[in-house]
Every structure is written in C-alpha cells, then in structure tokens.
Design a protein around this motif. Sequence first.
Motif, PDB file in Angstrom:
ATOM      1  N   LEU A 246       0.828  -1.211   0.000  1.00 63.96           N
ATOM      2  CA  LEU A 246       0.000   0.000   0.000  1.00 63.96           C
ATOM      3  C   LEU A 246       0.861   1.260   0.000  1.00 63.96           C
ATOM      4  N   LEU A 247       1.968   1.223   0.742  1.00 64.51           N
ATOM      5  CA  LEU A 247       2.861   2.371   0.794  1.00 64.51           C
ATOM      6  C   LEU A 247       3.511   2.628  -0.565  1.00 64.51           C
ATOM      7  N   ASN A 248       3.902   1.556  -1.248  1.00 59.42           N
ATOM      8  CA  ASN A 248       4.504   1.714  -2.575  1.00 59.42           C
ATOM      9  C   ASN A 248       3.494   2.200  -3.609  1.00 59.42           C
ATOM     10  N   VAL A 249       2.259   1.750  -3.485  1.00 58.53           N
ATOM     11  CA  VAL A 249       1.212   2.248  -4.387  1.00 58.53           C
ATOM     12  C   VAL A 249       0.998   3.739  -4.157  1.00 58.53           C
ATOM     13  N   TYR A 250       1.014   4.146  -2.887  1.00 52.65           N
ATOM     14  CA  TYR A 250       0.873   5.574  -2.570  1.00 52.65           C
ATOM     15  C   TYR A 250       2.043   6.370  -3.158  1.00 52.65           C
ATOM     16  N   ASN A 251       3.252   5.858  -2.997  1.00 57.64           N
ATOM     17  CA  ASN A 251       4.436   6.530  -3.547  1.00 57.64           C
ATOM     18  C   ASN A 251       4.350   6.637  -5.067  1.00 57.64           C
ATOM     19  N   LEU A 252       3.844   5.567  -5.697  1.00 54.70           N
ATOM     20  CA  LEU A 252       3.703   5.568  -7.152  1.00 54.70           C
ATOM     21  C   LEU A 252       2.730   6.653  -7.598  1.00 54.70           C
ATOM     22  N   ILE A 253       1.597   6.738  -6.911  1.00 51.65           N
ATOM     23  CA  ILE A 253       0.608   7.774  -7.234  1.00 51.65           C
ATOM     24  C   ILE A 253       1.198   9.160  -7.019  1.00 51.65           C
ATOM     25  N   LYS A 254       1.984   9.314  -5.941  1.00 50.36           N
ATOM     26  CA  LYS A 254       2.624  10.606  -5.642  1.00 50.36           C
ATOM     27  C   LYS A 254       3.573  11.005  -6.774  1.00 50.36           C
ATOM     28  N   TYR A 255       4.343  10.032  -7.283  1.00 53.93           N
ATOM     29  CA  TYR A 255       5.270  10.340  -8.387  1.00 53.93           C
ATOM     30  C   TYR A 255       4.510  10.742  -9.650  1.00 53.93           C
ATOM     31  N   ILE A 256       3.391  10.023  -9.922  1.00 52.65           N
ATOM     32  CA  ILE A 256       2.622  10.287 -11.135  1.00 52.65           C
ATOM     33  C   ILE A 256       1.979  11.686 -11.075  1.00 52.65           C
ATOM     34  N   LEU A 257       1.465  12.029  -9.906  1.00 54.40           N
ATOM     35  CA  LEU A 257       0.794  13.324  -9.755  1.00 54.40           C
ATOM     36  C   LEU A 257       1.800  14.465  -9.537  1.00 54.40           C
TER      37      LEU A 257
END
Length: 257
Positions: A246-257
């Motif tokens: 879940l933390l990595n998915v959040y980080n991924l979304i943060k990078y994309i946005l």
Amino acid sequence: MYFLIGLSASLLGAMAGLGGGIIIKPVLDLFGHYDLATIGVLSAATVLAMATVSLIQVRHMDANVDKKIGLLIAFGSILGGFLGKGLFNFLLNQVNSASMIGMLQSGLLAIILAIIFLYVRYKGLLKSYQLYSKGIILSVGIILGMLSSFLGIGGGPLNVAVLYLLFSMNAKNAVVNSTFIIFFSQLSALALIAVTEGFGDYDLSMIGYMIVGGIIGGFIGSKLVNKLANVRIELVFNSTLMMIILLNVYNLIKYIL
C-alpha cells in the motif's frame, strides 16, 4: 524519527526475514528528505546492523542456517548486486530523472510484493521443491541480487519466497537463512561504494541513529522469532508485506501526480 524508522523496520525485518530495507526504502522515499542513492546507503547500513545482531542470536534459536545454500545464494546476490547497481546508475544517467526511476521502482516493487504476498498466503496449495544444483542455486542468487539492488530493498521478501518455494523451508528456517543472505549482500553493497566512489557525496547525518535502531530491532526481533510459531511468523510477514504494498502504491501515485 530516523531512530524509530530503523528500529521498527529492523524489528519487523528480523521477525519475518524481510531484512528491513523493504520498509526503509519506501518510508524514506515517502518523506522525500534524501535522494534515492542516499536512501540506499542508509538502508544498507541499517539492515547490515540488524542482520549482524540477528545472526549472533542464531545459536540460541530453534532454526538452522544452511550454509551451503546460503553462501551460494549470497555469492550470487553479490554478483547480481553489481549488475543491479549498474543498471540503476545506467537508467539514472539515461533518463536523468530521479522521479522517473522512483516511479519505476515503486511500481515494480508493488507488483513483485503482491505476487509474493499471494504466494505465501496460498503456498500450502502449491508444490515446493528442493534444489541441489549449485549452478541453479547460484543463478537464483544472481537474479535475487540484481532485483534487490536495483529496487534498493535488501532482498528480504524475495529471499523468503524463494526459500519457501525452491528449498521447502519452514518459516523460521526461511527467516534465519534470509537474514544470512542479507548480511553478505548488504556488506558487499557498502564495501563496493567504499572502494569506488566513497561516502563523501552522501548525506549520512542520520546514519548513526538508524544503525542504533537496527541493532536494537535486530536483537528484539531475533528473540521474538524464536518464541513465535511458524504460523505467527507468516502472519507478521504477510501483514507487513500488505502494508508495504500500500505504501509503494501511494508513492507511485505521488510520483505520477
């Protein structure tokens, strides 16, 4: 704060064979205080401290280190670590964007950990094996080392899943053998940096706090794993893995946005 990160990551890492780097990397990535290369050094130093303390405790544990398998995988991991580090530096130079590399790491890590989570969750329904070929075991180590080095995670969850699948180990033996492999892979990673570029360009002001956390976490975690049943260790492993996904998915979304 950095002491607590080192402590909690090493505690969970020692209990479940995760190493701690798998937790430290995405947490520090989330905070954004350090670049990816510095995060790798902080993580490796903390995990090495944890692994050292944990292995000292092995003689008091109801688990065994298979030195033949462990050393072959560890040596392969060292070779693979050089390849993974080279690939990381190559992509960083080609892309010239730490954000893009961070996004790639977070995405790949989330996918790989999800696969490992599902495997460990349902491994009782799947066949496990017992490899004996030195060449194949060495090749497994190279692949593990390359992935771990590129992703900056220390290899813990990958090691545990492989030890379950390819060597039919129970949870406790997988934990201590994973820690054995992690020790050599992190030692070699730090030694490589020391003899090539050195540590002068890294901001290591927090490394002492994280290492102390790693030592305490490794000591407590290794004590707990000896008292827990295999099913409890797997529960800790899966629960921690889900949190990291879940933390990595959040980080991924943060990078994309």
